[in-house]
Design a protein around this motif. Structure first.
Motif, short mmCIF file in Angstrom:
data_model
loop_
_atom_site.label_atom_id
_atom_site.label_comp_id
_atom_site.label_asym_id
_atom_site.label_seq_id
_atom_site.Cartn_x
_atom_site.Cartn_y
_atom_site.Cartn_z
N GLY A 149 0.78 -1.23 0.00
CA GLY A 149 0.00 0.00 0.00
C GLY A 149 0.82 1.27 0.00
N ILE A 150 2.14 1.16 0.05
CA ILE A 150 3.01 2.33 0.04
C ILE A 150 3.61 2.51 -1.34
N ALA A 151 3.51 3.71 -1.88
CA ALA A 151 4.12 4.04 -3.17
C ALA A 151 5.11 5.17 -2.95
N GLY A 152 6.37 4.82 -2.81
CA GLY A 152 7.39 5.82 -2.54
C GLY A 152 8.11 6.26 -3.79
N ALA A 153 8.42 7.54 -3.86
CA ALA A 153 9.23 8.10 -4.94
C ALA A 153 10.59 8.46 -4.37
N GLU A 154 11.61 7.71 -4.75
CA GLU A 154 12.94 7.95 -4.19
C GLU A 154 13.57 9.20 -4.80
N SER A 155 14.18 9.97 -3.94
CA SER A 155 14.77 11.24 -4.36
C SER A 155 16.12 11.02 -5.05
N LEU A 171 9.43 14.86 -8.40
CA LEU A 171 8.01 15.19 -8.39
C LEU A 171 7.28 14.56 -9.58
N ASP A 172 7.99 14.39 -10.69
CA ASP A 172 7.36 13.78 -11.86
C ASP A 172 6.95 12.34 -11.58
N ALA A 173 7.74 11.63 -10.79
CA ALA A 173 7.40 10.24 -10.46
C ALA A 173 6.10 10.17 -9.68
N THR A 174 5.90 11.11 -8.77
CA THR A 174 4.65 11.16 -8.03
C THR A 174 3.49 11.58 -8.92
N ALA A 175 3.72 12.56 -9.77
CA ALA A 175 2.67 13.08 -10.64
C ALA A 175 2.17 12.04 -11.64
N ARG A 176 3.04 11.09 -12.03
CA ARG A 176 2.66 10.09 -13.02
C ARG A 176 1.76 9.00 -12.45
N ARG A 177 1.70 8.85 -11.17
CA ARG A 177 0.94 7.76 -10.58
C ARG A 177 -0.56 7.99 -10.75
N THR A 178 -1.28 6.90 -10.88
CA THR A 178 -2.75 6.97 -11.03
C THR A 178 -3.46 6.18 -9.95
N ASP A 179 -2.71 5.74 -8.93
CA ASP A 179 -3.29 4.84 -7.93
C ASP A 179 -3.19 5.39 -6.50
N LEU A 180 -3.10 6.70 -6.35
CA LEU A 180 -2.88 7.27 -5.03
C LEU A 180 -4.19 7.71 -4.39
N GLY A 181 -4.29 7.48 -3.07
CA GLY A 181 -5.43 7.94 -2.30
C GLY A 181 -5.08 9.11 -1.40
N MET A 182 -3.79 9.31 -1.15
CA MET A 182 -3.32 10.43 -0.34
C MET A 182 -1.83 10.59 -0.53
N LEU A 183 -1.32 11.77 -0.22
CA LEU A 183 0.11 12.04 -0.20
C LEU A 183 0.50 12.37 1.23
N LEU A 184 1.71 11.99 1.61
CA LEU A 184 2.18 12.18 2.97
C LEU A 184 3.67 12.50 2.94
N VAL A 185 4.07 13.58 3.61
CA VAL A 185 5.47 13.97 3.62
C VAL A 185 5.77 14.72 4.91
N SER A 186 6.95 14.47 5.48
CA SER A 186 7.38 15.21 6.66
C SER A 186 8.34 16.31 6.23
N MET A 211 -5.48 15.26 -8.60
CA MET A 211 -5.95 13.90 -8.30
C MET A 211 -7.16 13.89 -7.37
N ASP A 212 -7.49 15.05 -6.81
CA ASP A 212 -8.57 15.17 -5.83
C ASP A 212 -8.33 14.25 -4.63
N ILE A 213 -7.14 14.37 -4.06
CA ILE A 213 -6.76 13.61 -2.87
C ILE A 213 -6.15 14.56 -1.85
N PRO A 214 -6.11 14.17 -0.57
CA PRO A 214 -5.48 15.04 0.42
C PRO A 214 -3.96 14.91 0.44
N LEU A 215 -3.31 16.02 0.67
CA LEU A 215 -1.87 16.06 0.94
C LEU A 215 -1.69 16.30 2.43
N PHE A 216 -1.11 15.32 3.13
CA PHE A 216 -0.84 15.46 4.55
C PHE A 216 0.60 15.95 4.73
#
Length: 426
Positions: A149-155, A171-186, A211-216
Motif C-alpha cells: 500500500g506504500i508508493a514511494g518516490a525515491e529522491s 516530483l514527476d514520479a509522483t505526478a505520473r501515478r494513477t493509484d494514489l489515495g493520499m500524499l504524505l510527507v514530513s 488527483m482530488d486527494i489530500p496532501l498530509f
C-alpha cells in the motif's frame, strides 16, 4: 487460530521497530556496558522546556483535574481545540473553527487514521499512500493496513564540493501515478532534516488538487513549533491540505498529543475514526497543551531554548564528524535544513548500514541503519544501504564518544585508503 490479512499486515515487525527491540533487549540484559544510544528519537531534555511542561502539568492538575480525566470529545478537549483555532488565527491568519481541527494521541495515530480512511480498496481499485520524498519517516511504512500500500518516490541528490549532499525530489514520479489515495510527507524530514521549498510544496498541492486527494504535511519538527532548524515553506491552508502538528519534539513525546488542521471533508471522517478506535487523546495532556498554547509559554521556550539548542548542537555535530570520520572514506552529511538528526551517507561499495550497526553494537554504540527509511527492494552497495542516522539529542559527552567510535569503526572497515576524496569541510 490464524491472523486475518489485516492482522498479518499490522503485526509484522518493521525494520526500525525490530532495531528498537534489539536496543532495548541489549540495554536491559547486558551488565557492565555503558551504552551510547545514538539511535533514539526522543527530543533533548532541555531544562527550560522541562520546566514549562512541569508548570503546565501543575496547572492542569490544580485547575481542571476532574474534567481532564473524564471522558471527552473525540475531536479533542474544547479548551485545546479553541486554543488551537485561536493560535493559528493570530499567528498565521487562518480562518478556522473546530470543524477544521482534530486532536489525537500523537500525529502518527492521525496519519494512521488517514491511511485507513483514504488509502486501500475502494470502488475503483487499490489506492496507495504516496510518499513523494523518500527517504522519509520510517513510521509511515507501518501505517498502511494492506500489503503493497506504500508508493514511494525515491529522491535524487546533488553533492556539494564539501562533505555535504542534498536530496532533490522526483516530483514527476509522483505526478505520473494513477493509484494514489493520499500524499504524505514530513518537513523537516525525519531522518534527513530536508525541508520542502515553497515551489516543491506548491507542486505537491497541485498534484493533490489534480488527483482530488489530500496532501498530509507532517510538521512534527517544523513551524510553528518546535522549529528545529531553518524551514522554508510555511504551513498553508488549502482545500486539499491537511497539516499535522505534534508536541512530541517540543518536549512532550510520551504524552502523545498531536493535532491536524484541514478541510472539514477530511477532518470529520478522522474524528469518527478516533471515536471508533481510541475515543480521544489523554485529557490531562490536552489540558497541558491548551495552557502552553494559550499562555504563550510554548512560543517562548521555542524561541529562547529549543531553536538555540539545536542550532548549537548541529554545529557541534558537524565539527565532531569532521574530526572523527576518516578522511580517505567518501562520507557526506545531509545539508542542515531542520530536524534533530544527522543523516550520513558513506558512498563506498564496501559499506553496509547493517554491518555498521552490528560492528558499532560490539563497541557499545547504537545508530539507526538507513534502509528502514527507504521503500521498495533493497540492493547491496546502493544508496539505500549506505546511509545511517544519528540523533543530536543525547548528552554532549555521549555524542562526542559515540561519533568518535563511529569514525573508528568506519575507518577500520575500509578495505583501502586510496583515491580522491572530498576536502574536510562542511
Amino acid at each position: 487460530m490464524g491472523l486475518s490479512k489485516v492482522g498479518t499486515q499490522m503485526s509484522r515487525m518493521t525494520g526500525l521497530r525490530s532495531l528498537m527491540e534489539d536496543v532495548a533487549s541489549a540495554m536491559a540484559t547486558t551488565t557492565g556496558t555503558r551504552w551510547l544510544n545514538l539511535s533514539i528519537g526522543n527530543p533533548a531534555a532541555i531544562p527550560e522546556v522541562t520546566t514549562m511542561w512541569r508548570e503546565a502539568a501543575g496547572w492542569a492538575v490544580a485547575d481542571s483535574f476532574s474534567d481532564a480525566v473524564a471522558y471527552g470529545a473525540s475531536r479533542g478537549a474544547p479548551a485545546l481545540v479553541n486554543a488551537i483555532a485561536d493560535y493559528f488565527r493570530r499567528h498565521l491568519g487562518w480562518n478556522i473553527g473546530p470543524e477544521n481541527i482534530v486532536v489525537g494521541p500523537g500525529s502518527q495515530m492521525l496519519c494512521f487514521a488517514a491511511a485507513a480512511l483514504f488509502a486501500g480498496e475502494d470502488g475503483s481499485g487499490a489506492r496507495r499512500i504516496g510518499l513523494p520524498a523518500i527517504p522519509d519517516y520510517t513510521g509511515y511504512q507501518g501505517i498502511c493496513m494492506v500489503p503493497g500500500g506504500i508508493a514511494g518516490a525515491e529522491s535524487g541528490w546533488r553533492v556539494g564540493a564539501d562533505r555535504s549532499f542534498h536530496y532533490e525530489l522526483d516530483l514527476d514520479a509522483t505526478a505520473r501515478r494513477t493509484d494514489l489515495g493520499m500524499l504524505l510527507v514530513s518537513s523537516p524530514c525525519n531522518p534527513t532534516g530536508r525541508s520542502l521549498r515553497t515551489d516543491e510544496q506548491d507542486a505537491l498541492i497541485a498534484i493533490a488538487e489534480r488527483m482530488d486527494i489530500p496532501l498530509f504535511l507532517d510538521h512534527a519538527y517544523g513551524r510553528p513549533f518546535p522549529q528545529i532548524g531553518p524551514t522554508f515553506a510555511p504551513p498553508v491552508l488549502h482545500p486539499h491540505v491537511v497539516n499535522c502538528f505534534s508536541l512530541s519534539k517540543a518536549g512532550m513525546p510520551g504524552e502523545r498529543v498531536g493535532f491536524a488542521i484541514g478541510p472539514e471533508r477530511y477532518i470529520t471522517p478522522m474524528v469518527s475514526f478516533l471515536s471508533n478506535s481510541v475515543l480521544h487523546a489523554s485529557g490531562l495532556a490536552q489540558a497541558m497543551a491548551a495552557r502552553a498554547l494559550s499562555s504563550g509559554a510554548l512560543d517562548e521556550v521555542v524561541a529562547s531554548a529549543i531553536k538555540p539548542f539545536y542550532a548549537e548542537r548541529r554545529t557541534l555535530t558537524e565539527k565532531l564528524l569532521l574530526d572523527a570520520m576518516p578522511a580517505d572514506v567518501n562520507w557526506r552529511l545531509h545539508a542542515n535544513e531542520g530536524g534533530m538528526f544527522g543523516w550520513l551517507w558513506v558512498d563506498e561499495d564496501w559499506f553496509s548500514d547493517v554491518d555498521l550497526y552490528a560492528d558499532l553494537k560490539k563497541r557499545g554504540v547504537f545508530i539507526a541503519p538507513g534502509r528502514s527509511f527507504f521503500s521498495g527492494p533493497l540492493e547491496s552497495g546502493t544508496h539505500s544501504t549506505q546511509c545511517f542516522r544519528i540523533t543530536l539529542t543525547v548528552d554532549e559527552k555521549d555524542l562526542r564518544e559515540g561519533i568518535g567510535r563511529i569514525g573508528e569503526v568506519i575507518g577500520a572497515a575500509s578495505p583501502h585508503r586510496v583515491g580522491s576524496r572530498p576536502p574536510l569541510s562542511l
